[in-house]
Design a protein around this motif. Structure first.
Motif, PDB file in Angstrom:
ATOM      1  N   GLN A 245       0.818  -1.210   0.000  1.00 23.71           N
ATOM      2  CA  GLN A 245       0.000   0.000   0.000  1.00 23.71           C
ATOM      3  C   GLN A 245       0.856   1.267   0.000  1.00 23.71           C
ATOM      4  O   GLN A 245       0.465   2.291  -0.568  1.00 23.71           O
ATOM      5  N   THR A 246       2.030   1.202   0.621  1.00 20.46           N
ATOM      6  CA  THR A 246       2.926   2.361   0.640  1.00 20.46           C
ATOM      7  C   THR A 246       3.338   2.746  -0.778  1.00 20.46           C
ATOM      8  O   THR A 246       3.433   3.937  -1.109  1.00 20.46           O
ATOM      9  N   LEU A 247       3.573   1.755  -1.618  1.00 18.42           N
ATOM     10  CA  LEU A 247       3.935   2.027  -3.015  1.00 18.42           C
ATOM     11  C   LEU A 247       2.779   2.662  -3.773  1.00 18.42           C
ATOM     12  O   LEU A 247       2.979   3.558  -4.595  1.00 18.42           O
ATOM     13  N   LYS A 248       1.547   2.221  -3.494  1.00 13.11           N
ATOM     14  CA  LYS A 248       0.382   2.736  -4.206  1.00 13.11           C
ATOM     15  C   LYS A 248       0.043   4.168  -3.782  1.00 13.11           C
ATOM     16  O   LYS A 248      -0.330   4.995  -4.607  1.00 13.11           O
ATOM     17  N   ILE A 249       0.161   4.442  -2.499  1.00 16.71           N
ATOM     18  CA  ILE A 249      -0.216   5.759  -1.985  1.00 16.71           C
ATOM     19  C   ILE A 249       0.684   6.857  -2.554  1.00 16.71           C
ATOM     20  O   ILE A 249       0.252   7.995  -2.728  1.00 16.71           O
ATOM     21  N   LYS A 250       1.901   6.525  -2.874  1.00 17.48           N
ATOM     22  CA  LYS A 250       2.853   7.504  -3.381  1.00 17.48           C
ATOM     23  C   LYS A 250       2.266   8.274  -4.556  1.00 17.48           C
ATOM     24  O   LYS A 250       2.523   9.475  -4.734  1.00 17.48           O
TER      25      LYS A 250
END
Length: 262
Positions: free
Chosen positions: A160-165
């Motif tokens: 999710q950290t990659l997507k939120i970027k």
């Protein structure tokens, strides 16, 4: 005969007047009871609203304990098996300086909201927050399951950290969210602190287990997910942790073997 009828009518009239008085008294009592009931319902609604709002600020475990023991009796610290996850946003201070407090607050709020979904879906409970960090307990009675749930939550957080970027143009790359997980036995429960101005309760896990988990998390860099040997052994049939070696961690007397999971 007329006199007899008149007397009977008078008696009936007096009886009707008596019954009417009784009815009025009953109605008065009923209205009073209804008012008291309405007031009680209003208080219950207020308490429910207070409870709902308080639940936003306290761990889910504490909320369940209060439901089970509304009188206020809280369980003392007890030793139990669990997995502890420490999460920390790397370079938080630098972000605040570069982007400003308001923007960083929005970043952290958005990221943590997504992290919470991953944590709760895997039966974790956020016990402590500290600006850019979280302490999460996974307390399934099955040792393997609590470790698996902790790891699955952490892997989802990485995804999710990659997507939120993509939602934040100010970030030239995803935030580095470092995580450390340790599994084993610790003291878990409520602790009470007394002072001259009153008492304060807290619910947490204490002991070497949590200290090592925190140090493993702090050892990470560039968004790494690190595990202790105990956690790595519990999840080895489902994942493939890579041994990094033994390291001396701050305030931990013995070297700790650390594994990484990508």
């Amino acid at each position: 005969n007329n006199l007899s009828v008149a007397i009977e009518n008078a008696k009936s009239f007096e009886e009707i007047k008596r019954l009417n008085r009784n009815l009025e008294e009953r109605n008065t009592e009923l209205n009073k009871t209804l008012l008291e009931l309405k007031e009680s319902l209003r208080r219950i609604e207020i308490l429910e609203k207070v409870k709902t709002n308080l639940c936003k600020f306290i761990p889910a475990t504490v909320s369940r304990l209060i439901d089970k023991s509304p009188s206020g009796a809280m369980p003392e610290l007890e030793e139990r098996d669990l997995s502890v996850l420490f999460l920390d946003i790397e370079g938080y201070t630098g972000l605040c300086e570069r982007l400003g407090d308001s923007m960083v607050h929005e970043l952290v709020e958005k990221h943590f909201s997504v992290f919470m979904d991953a944590i709760y879906r895997n039966n974790g409970d956020v016990i402590e927050t500290a600006g850019d960090g979280l302490m999460v307990l996974f307390m399934n009675q099955n040792p393997e399951i609590n470790a698996l749930e902790a790891v699955r939550a952490a892997l989802t957080i990485k995804e999710q950290t990659l997507k939120i970027k993509e939602q934040f143009s100010q970030l030239y790359r995803p935030l580095d969210v470092n995580m450390g997980i340790n599994s084993g036995h610790a003291l878990v429960g409520a602790a009470k602190f007394e002072s001259i101005i009153g008492s304060r309760w807290t619910y947490t896990a204490r002991g070497t287990l949590t200290n090592v988990a925190a140090r493993i998390g702090a050892f990470g860099a560039r968004g790494s997910l690190l595990l202790s040997r105990a956690t790595a052994e519990r999840v080895r049939e489902h994942f493939s942790p890579v041994a990094l070696g033994k390291f001396k961690l701050k305030n931990v007397s013995e070297e700790v073997e650390i594994f990484e999971l990508k």
